[in-house]
Design a protein around this motif. Structure first.
Motif, PDB file in Angstrom:
ATOM      1  N   CYS A 224      55.612 -29.709  54.798  1.00 56.25           N
ATOM      2  CA  CYS A 224      55.877 -31.033  54.235  1.00 56.25           C
ATOM      3  C   CYS A 224      54.681 -31.961  54.495  1.00 56.25           C
ATOM      4  O   CYS A 224      54.284 -32.737  53.616  1.00 56.25           O
ATOM      5  N   MET A 225      54.090 -31.868  55.691  1.00 54.27           N
ATOM      6  CA  MET A 225      52.903 -32.661  56.012  1.00 54.27           C
ATOM      7  C   MET A 225      51.743 -32.272  55.107  1.00 54.27           C
ATOM      8  O   MET A 225      50.993 -33.134  54.623  1.00 54.27           O
ATOM      9  N   LEU A 226      51.594 -30.974  54.855  1.00 52.04           N
ATOM     10  CA  LEU A 226      50.518 -30.492  53.988  1.00 52.04           C
ATOM     11  C   LEU A 226      50.698 -31.010  52.569  1.00 52.04           C
ATOM     12  O   LEU A 226      49.724 -31.448  51.927  1.00 52.04           O
ATOM     13  N   ALA A 227      51.921 -30.989  52.078  1.00 48.91           N
ATOM     14  CA  ALA A 227      52.206 -31.493  50.725  1.00 48.91           C
ATOM     15  C   ALA A 227      51.922 -32.986  50.628  1.00 48.91           C
ATOM     16  O   ALA A 227      51.397 -33.468  49.617  1.00 48.91           O
ATOM     17  N   GLY A 228      52.247 -33.732  51.677  1.00 48.08           N
ATOM     18  CA  GLY A 228      51.956 -35.168  51.684  1.00 48.08           C
ATOM     19  C   GLY A 228      50.460 -35.440  51.629  1.00 48.08           C
ATOM     20  O   GLY A 228      50.009 -36.331  50.894  1.00 48.08           O
ATOM     21  N   ALA A 229      49.683 -34.656  52.402  1.00 50.60           N
ATOM     22  CA  ALA A 229      48.223 -34.810  52.377  1.00 50.60           C
ATOM     23  C   ALA A 229      47.675 -34.460  50.999  1.00 50.60           C
ATOM     24  O   ALA A 229      46.749 -35.127  50.500  1.00 50.60           O
ATOM     25  N   ASP A 230      48.233 -33.441  50.362  1.00 54.19           N
ATOM     26  CA  ASP A 230      47.793 -33.060  49.010  1.00 54.19           C
ATOM     27  C   ASP A 230      48.043 -34.184  48.007  1.00 54.19           C
ATOM     28  O   ASP A 230      47.207 -34.443  47.130  1.00 54.19           O
ATOM     29  N   LEU A 231      49.184 -34.846  48.129  1.00 55.60           N
ATOM     30  CA  LEU A 231      49.497 -35.959  47.222  1.00 55.60           C
ATOM     31  C   LEU A 231      48.500 -37.100  47.391  1.00 55.60           C
ATOM     32  O   LEU A 231      48.020 -37.670  46.403  1.00 55.60           O
ATOM     33  N   VAL A 232      48.184 -37.438  48.637  1.00 56.56           N
ATOM     34  CA  VAL A 232      47.237 -38.528  48.888  1.00 56.56           C
ATOM     35  C   VAL A 232      45.852 -38.155  48.374  1.00 56.56           C
ATOM     36  O   VAL A 232      45.174 -38.968  47.720  1.00 56.56           O
ATOM     37  N   LEU A 233      45.407 -36.919  48.641  1.00 49.97           N
ATOM     38  CA  LEU A 233      44.068 -36.487  48.237  1.00 49.97           C
ATOM     39  C   LEU A 233      43.892 -36.532  46.728  1.00 49.97           C
ATOM     40  O   LEU A 233      42.898 -37.058  46.220  1.00 49.97           O
ATOM     41  N   SER A 234      44.863 -36.005  46.001  1.00 51.35           N
ATOM     42  CA  SER A 234      44.749 -35.974  44.541  1.00 51.35           C
ATOM     43  C   SER A 234      44.885 -37.376  43.938  1.00 51.35           C
ATOM     44  O   SER A 234      44.170 -37.723  42.993  1.00 51.35           O
ATOM     45  N   THR A 235      45.775 -38.203  44.494  1.00 44.21           N
ATOM     46  CA  THR A 235      45.992 -39.546  43.953  1.00 44.21           C
ATOM     47  C   THR A 235      44.806 -40.464  44.241  1.00 44.21           C
ATOM     48  O   THR A 235      44.559 -41.418  43.490  1.00 44.21           O
ATOM     49  N   THR A 236      44.059 -40.188  45.285  1.00 45.84           N
ATOM     50  CA  THR A 236      42.889 -41.000  45.618  1.00 45.84           C
ATOM     51  C   THR A 236      41.764 -40.826  44.605  1.00 45.84           C
ATOM     52  O   THR A 236      40.953 -41.734  44.405  1.00 45.84           O
ATOM     53  N   THR A 237      41.710 -39.679  43.944  1.00 40.07           N
ATOM     54  CA  THR A 237      40.545 -39.359  43.109  1.00 40.07           C
ATOM     55  C   THR A 237      40.855 -39.170  41.627  1.00 40.07           C
ATOM     56  O   THR A 237      40.114 -39.677  40.774  1.00 40.07           O
ATOM     57  N   VAL A 238      41.924 -38.454  41.298  1.00 40.66           N
ATOM     58  CA  VAL A 238      42.152 -38.052  39.906  1.00 40.66           C
ATOM     59  C   VAL A 238      42.437 -39.227  38.973  1.00 40.66           C
ATOM     60  O   VAL A 238      41.883 -39.275  37.864  1.00 40.66           O
ATOM     61  N   PRO A 239      43.279 -40.211  39.336  1.00 38.80           N
ATOM     62  CA  PRO A 239      43.480 -41.346  38.423  1.00 38.80           C
ATOM     63  C   PRO A 239      42.178 -42.067  38.078  1.00 38.80           C
ATOM     64  O   PRO A 239      41.995 -42.504  36.932  1.00 38.80           O
ATOM     65  N   GLN A 240      41.268 -42.175  39.055  1.00 39.28           N
ATOM     66  CA  GLN A 240      39.971 -42.790  38.788  1.00 39.28           C
ATOM     67  C   GLN A 240      39.187 -41.967  37.761  1.00 39.28           C
ATOM     68  O   GLN A 240      38.592 -42.516  36.825  1.00 39.28           O
ATOM     69  N   ALA A 241      39.208 -40.642  37.923  1.00 38.66           N
ATOM     70  CA  ALA A 241      38.500 -39.768  36.982  1.00 38.66           C
ATOM     71  C   ALA A 241      39.096 -39.887  35.582  1.00 38.66           C
ATOM     72  O   ALA A 241      38.364 -39.963  34.587  1.00 38.66           O
ATOM     73  N   LEU A 242      40.417 -39.924  35.487  1.00 34.00           N
ATOM     74  CA  LEU A 242      41.061 -40.047  34.175  1.00 34.00           C
ATOM     75  C   LEU A 242      40.751 -41.387  33.523  1.00 34.00           C
ATOM     76  O   LEU A 242      40.587 -41.468  32.295  1.00 34.00           O
ATOM     77  N   ALA A 243      40.656 -42.455  34.325  1.00 28.72           N
ATOM     78  CA  ALA A 243      40.289 -43.767  33.781  1.00 28.72           C
ATOM     79  C   ALA A 243      38.885 -43.732  33.181  1.00 28.72           C
ATOM     80  O   ALA A 243      38.614 -44.353  32.148  1.00 28.72           O
ATOM     81  N   ILE A 244      37.989 -42.988  33.823  1.00 28.02           N
ATOM     82  CA  ILE A 244      36.619 -42.838  33.294  1.00 28.02           C
ATOM     83  C   ILE A 244      36.638 -42.042  31.996  1.00 28.02           C
ATOM     84  O   ILE A 244      36.009 -42.410  31.007  1.00 28.02           O
TER      85      ILE A 244
END
Length: 314
Positions: free
Chosen positions: A66-86
């Motif tokens: 569960c901790m690993l899944a939470g870290a995965d959510l934070v990691l992807s959300t920190t970067t991917v929305p910015q990339a999609l906006a570009i």
């Protein structure tokens, strides 16, 4: 937007280009990015929901997952929305403070995930080498303390980078050929000496990630030693199967990261867009594939996913 001081131009706003050289392909590239991000969100959110709501999955292994899944959510959300906006809106403008915040969350989450993989290896070591003492060693109290320690280690290790970046004067350019901000990738545009940044970044890599890899390797050497001393073939196969998911996740997490780091340091002739794509693979692949790996290889999770998605069938 930009301010002038006695040294000339001081940039406080940067422009992320996305994937350099492939700007005309951004719309097509955004499709796998978007699908991967949605998959990561759904997969990890479902995993966390199932583990939290099912008392039968409140064991140490599942809480660490569960901790690993939470870290995965934070990691992807920190970067991917910015990339999609570009990719979609050419919205690559990012302030210096936001850039530093992004660097902090990317690095701290990466170290947090590395630490989680280490304690998951410790969990497997206790489960196989000391099965009768498993529940008495890995109590809920200890798991909570481990979780807090992982977060504190991650944040305290990366926190100095905020000040190392804030002290710099960025006057070379404000154009960053990337989809996200990296520590050294941002620092190299400063007019100051960045040797402290370089050496601190290297020290963090050695003290945190490399140390985690060494300890994971030692744990699995002990695990393998215990497995091959089990009395029956069936017992050995069962023990190996319990480690299979974790080993796959370890390779998936560290493999692309090490390759990307090597190409960044020594791959002078590698095209910029290849490096940017590798970095994005490192960020996207674990959040997308980790829930799938554990969902396929862990029967308890697979049964719960089937029950939640197809309750009438089960």
């Amino acid at each position: 937007m930009d301010t002038i001081n006695h040294t000339g131009i001081r940039y406080t706003v940067f422009h992320l280009l996305g994937i350099p050289g492939l700007e005309d392909q951004h719309m097509w590239i955004s499709i796998p990015f978007f699908i991967s991000y949605v998959t990561a969100l759904l997969g990890n959110s479902l995993l966390i929901f199932i583990i939290i709501t099912r008392p039968s999955l409140h064991g140490p292994m599942y809480l660490f997952l569960c901790m690993l899944a939470g870290a995965d959510l934070v990691l992807s959300t920190t970067t991917v929305p910015q990339a999609l906006a570009i990719f979609w809106f050419h919205a690559g403008e990012i302030s210096l403070d936001r850039s530093i915040t992004q660097v902090f969350f990317i690095l701290s989450t990466y170290i947090c995930e590395s630490g989680t993989l280490l304690v998951m290896a410790f969990d497997r070591y206790i489960a196989i080498c000391y099965p009768l003492r498993y529940t008495t060693i890995l109590t809920n109290s200890l798991i909570g303390k481990i979780g807090v320690t992982i977060i504190l280690r991650s944040c305290s290790t990366i926190f100095p980078i905020i000040f190392l970046l804030k002290r710099l004067t960025f006057c070379r350019t404000n154009i960053i050929p990337h989809t996200a901000c990296e520590h050294i990738g941002l620092a190299k545009y400063a007019c100051n000496d960045i040797q402290v940044n370089v050496w601190y970044g290297f020290s963090v890599l050695m003290a945190a990630v490399v140390l985690d890899v060494v300890l994971i390797f030692i744990s699995y050497m002990r695990i393998l030693h215990s497995i091959f001393h089990l009395p029956t073939q069936d017992a050995r196969h069962k023990a190996l199967n319990t480690c299979g998911s974790h080993v796959c996740v370890i390779i998936l997490f560290y493999g692309p990261g090490i390759f990307s780091a090597l190409t960044h340091r020594f791959g002078c002739h590698i095209l910029p867009h290849i490096h940017v794509l590798l970095v994005n693979v490192c960020i996207l692949a674990p959040p997308v594939l980790n829930p799938i790996i554990y969902g396929i290889k862990t029967k308890q999770i697979r049964d719960q996913v089937t029950y939640n998605l197809f309750p009438k069938i089960t």
